[in-house]
Structures are given as structure tokens and as C-alpha cells.
Write an enzyme that holds these catalytic residues in place. Sequence first.
Site, mmCIF file in Angstrom:
data_model
loop_
_atom_site.group_PDB
_atom_site.id
_atom_site.type_symbol
_atom_site.label_atom_id
_atom_site.label_comp_id
_atom_site.label_asym_id
_atom_site.label_seq_id
_atom_site.Cartn_x
_atom_site.Cartn_y
_atom_site.Cartn_z
ATOM 1 C CE LYS A 126 41.534 32.604 48.420
ATOM 2 N NZ LYS A 126 40.724 31.372 48.569
ATOM 3 C CB SER A 164 44.221 34.663 44.608
ATOM 4 O OG SER A 164 44.412 35.980 44.195
ATOM 5 C CE1 TYR A 211 40.317 36.238 48.099
ATOM 6 C CE2 TYR A 211 41.935 37.566 46.919
ATOM 7 C CZ TYR A 211 41.095 36.466 46.971
ATOM 8 O OH TYR A 211 41.045 35.598 45.911
HETATM 9 C C1 UD1 Z 1 41.927 41.143 42.750
HETATM 10 C C2 UD1 Z 1 43.003 40.108 42.921
HETATM 11 C C3 UD1 Z 1 42.514 38.761 42.501
HETATM 12 C C4 UD1 Z 1 41.246 38.428 43.240
HETATM 13 C C5 UD1 Z 1 40.208 39.477 42.953
HETATM 14 C C6 UD1 Z 1 38.965 39.187 43.782
HETATM 15 C C7 UD1 Z 1 45.157 41.172 42.565
HETATM 16 C C8 UD1 Z 1 46.291 41.371 41.632
HETATM 17 N N1 UD1 Z 1 44.148 40.456 42.097
HETATM 18 O O1 UD1 Z 1 41.750 41.346 41.389
HETATM 19 O O2 UD1 Z 1 43.467 37.784 42.803
HETATM 20 O O3 UD1 Z 1 40.769 37.165 42.840
HETATM 21 O O4 UD1 Z 1 40.713 40.765 43.337
HETATM 22 O O5 UD1 Z 1 38.078 40.225 43.751
HETATM 23 O O6 UD1 Z 1 45.159 41.619 43.689
HETATM 24 N N2 UD1 Z 1 39.078 48.576 37.776
HETATM 25 C C9 UD1 Z 1 38.669 49.822 37.357
HETATM 26 N N3 UD1 Z 1 37.424 50.250 37.689
HETATM 27 C C10 UD1 Z 1 36.563 49.480 38.448
HETATM 28 C C11 UD1 Z 1 36.996 48.192 38.854
HETATM 29 C C12 UD1 Z 1 38.264 47.772 38.516
HETATM 30 O O7 UD1 Z 1 39.410 50.547 36.689
HETATM 31 O O8 UD1 Z 1 35.456 49.934 38.725
HETATM 32 C C13 UD1 Z 1 40.419 48.111 37.401
HETATM 33 C C14 UD1 Z 1 41.292 47.865 38.619
HETATM 34 O O9 UD1 Z 1 41.973 49.007 39.002
HETATM 35 C C15 UD1 Z 1 42.217 46.779 38.056
HETATM 36 C C16 UD1 Z 1 41.353 46.030 37.052
HETATM 37 O O10 UD1 Z 1 40.264 46.887 36.753
HETATM 38 O O11 UD1 Z 1 43.263 47.377 37.367
HETATM 39 C C17 UD1 Z 1 40.839 44.735 37.594
HETATM 40 O O12 UD1 Z 1 40.224 44.964 38.855
HETATM 41 P P1 UD1 Z 1 39.334 43.863 39.581
HETATM 42 O O13 UD1 Z 1 38.378 43.265 38.607
HETATM 43 O O14 UD1 Z 1 38.754 44.486 40.812
HETATM 44 O O15 UD1 Z 1 40.338 42.712 39.958
HETATM 45 P P2 UD1 Z 1 41.739 42.782 40.725
HETATM 46 O O16 UD1 Z 1 41.723 43.838 41.769
HETATM 47 O O17 UD1 Z 1 42.814 42.793 39.709
#
Ligand code: UD1
Length: 343
Positions: free
Chosen positions: A156, A127, A152
Site C-alpha cells: 500500500k 490502508s 501487505y
Molecule cells: C489490519 C490493518 C488494516 C487492514 C487489515 C486487513 C493495521 C493497523 N491495520 O487490520 O489496515 O485493512 O489488517 O486485514 O495494520 N483481534 C483479536 N482476535 C482475533 C482477531 C483480531 O483480538 O481473532 C484483534 C487484533 O489484535 C486487533 C483487532 O482485533 O487488535 C483488529 O484486528 P483485525 O480485524 O485483524 O484488523 P487489523 O489487524 O487491525
Amino acid sequence: MKTIIVTGGAGYIGSHTLIELLEKTDFNIVSIDNFSNSDKNTYTRVSKITNKLFETIELDLCDKNALTKALNKYESIVGVIHFAAFKTVPESVSLPLKYYNNNLTSLINLLDYCKEKNINNFIFSSSCSVYGNADKLPVTEETPLKKAESSYAHTKQIGEEIINYFAPSVSSFKAIILRYFNPVGAHISGENGELPISKPNNLVPIITQTASGKNNLTVFGNDYDTVDGTCIRDYIHVSDIADAHVKALIYLIESKSSEKVSVFNLGTGTGVSVLQAIKSFEKMNNLTLNYTIGDRRPGDVIAVYANNEKAKSILKWEPKLNIDDMMLSAWKWQQNLNKGLTN
Ligand code: UD1
């Protein structure tokens, strides 16, 4: 017949990879899953999309005896693609031992079995979270790994290290480590996609559930130092990720790699903000999404996106789908879910 073992084949990326393997190769495909975070009906969807047969085993990879017993009946296993793992970042923060135990024991058991049976081609799901808060973007495979932000991500990092130490101990064993950025979207048919068993934590399923009136989207922070104040990620279509696994597997099996362990970033190379992702969803599906702006989420990195040149030049892989395709397919899948497709 040559057999490929896919662990976690009922999961999100695993099931899309089953589809690509069945459509693009002639291997006998065997999926192992214990359905701890997946649904048996996923197999039916894979069969429906591909019209191909594959074998399935229900098994917890942490049980080495059960693993050995189940796999010993296959005589010619030529490769393993190892997806099965827990992957919920916030849960891993509160239950770290659950993550270390499951994600590392399963990997060790599989590698041990590979050594016993002389299975020499191994693909590991890693990841972009292994990079932590990188100093310089985009990240290349050479970018130094910073402190993991969650257990997590730490599993990895450790998983990669285990493979790096294990590989030289078995003369003909080779591995490819694939570092996924943010896999999203659904099969273009809309017939298979992400199936959060409990409340999702990831952005795209929350967007599609919000559009269905089943969830409420909060944007986690709009005061970051980015183009519009929201976090930047490299969203990549799940079928492009799946396609990279087929290419990596063939690359290993055809002995093209001179390295014991090779690492590849799987991202599009394009950073997309949370608000840009929402706008793409609205535009592609002709919908208006209700959302609120909330606080920053603990553990979020501000921005991460990939340099994907290595996968392009060595694996001859090219992501074909963009953020708009991701949002279109994700909504198609959600609408099918809303119709009760999985019941
Ligand atoms: C993270 C990990 C990724 C992993 C994944 C598994 C990092 C950089 N990435 O992804 O490797 O495979 O988790 O779950 O650590 N967001 C909102 N509102 C929400 C949900 C998300 O604003 O309700 C935003 C988050 O703040 C982020 C983006 O959307 O900026 C993506 O979030 P998400 O889909 O949860 O993935 P990551 O946390 O980036």
C-alpha cells in the site's frame, strides 16, 4: 454513457461500493473481479439490494493483454475505482512476493491503461497500515509513514508512491488515495457483508462466527498500555467507506481538486478496544460471547485511529454509523450466512 470501472467489485468493500454507486449515480458500472478471494453470488446480492443492472468481467488484472481487450469495448470510461488486491496481513508476512506481484502489477497495468486511454480519474484503496506505529494519535494525512509492519502494508505504501510519481507524468490525470481504518459491518439490510472464503483473520467475522459456534475467539493480548489492555482500532462501517468512494469520485469528476493526488483518512475518529467491540456485539445482539485471552499477535500495532477532518471538510463526507450499528449489521449478515444465503 459514462462508464466507471470498479476492480474487486465482488469483494467486501467493492460490493458495498457497487451498491452505493448504483443507488446514487447514473454511471454505467462495470465490475472486474477474478474471484480469487470473493464469490460470484455477491453480484446477485448487489442486484437484489439495488434492483439495478451493472456489467461484470471475470479477469486477472495482472494480465495486461486481457485487461486491454476487455476494456477496449467501452468508449467513455471516466473513472476507475481500484479495490482489487490481496489483503491478509499474516499471509503477506509468509508470502511477500505473492503480495508484491499481485498488488503492484495490477496497479501498474491499470495506470498504464488509464494513460493509453486518457482516463483521468482514479481512486486507490489504501490502508491505515501505511502509518505503521505512528508516534502521535490520531493520525492525520500528514503523519509521517513509519516502516510497514507487513508486506501487505508495504504494497500500500509503494502503491501510493507509484501513483504519486505517475500522476505528474499525465497532464490531466488526478487520483484520490483513501486510507481505510478498520472496515467492518454489513449492509443494513443484512443481505450483503464480508464473506471470508477461508478462515477469517479479522476480528468482526471471528466474533460473528464464534457466536455461531463456528470459530473460537481469542483476544490477542490484554497487557497493552490502553484503556483495558487490549488493542485500539478505528472501526468504520463498510457502507460509510463505500459512500466516501462515491463522494471522492464525484469530487474528481467535477474537477474540484486542484491537487494531482489527494489523500484522505476514512475512519470515525474514535478508538475502540477489542473488549469494547466485544461488549458492543453482546449488548446489541443480546448474546454472550465465549472468548479467551491469548498472547499478543505479532505485527499488531497497539493503537491507531484517524483524524478524519480532511474528508469531512473537503469531500463533505460524514460517517453515519457507529460501533453498535456495525455489530448489529454484522450479526444480521452472519445469521443470513448461517441460513445458507450464499449457497
Ligand atoms: C489490519 C490493518 C488494516 C487492514 C487489515 C486487513 C493495521 C493497523 N491495520 O487490520 O489496515 O485493512 O489488517 O486485514 O495494520 N483481534 C483479536 N482476535 C482475533 C482477531 C483480531 O483480538 O481473532 C484483534 C487484533 O489484535 C486487533 C483487532 O482485533 O487488535 C483488529 O484486528 P483485525 O480485524 O485483524 O484488523 P487489523 O489487524 O487491525
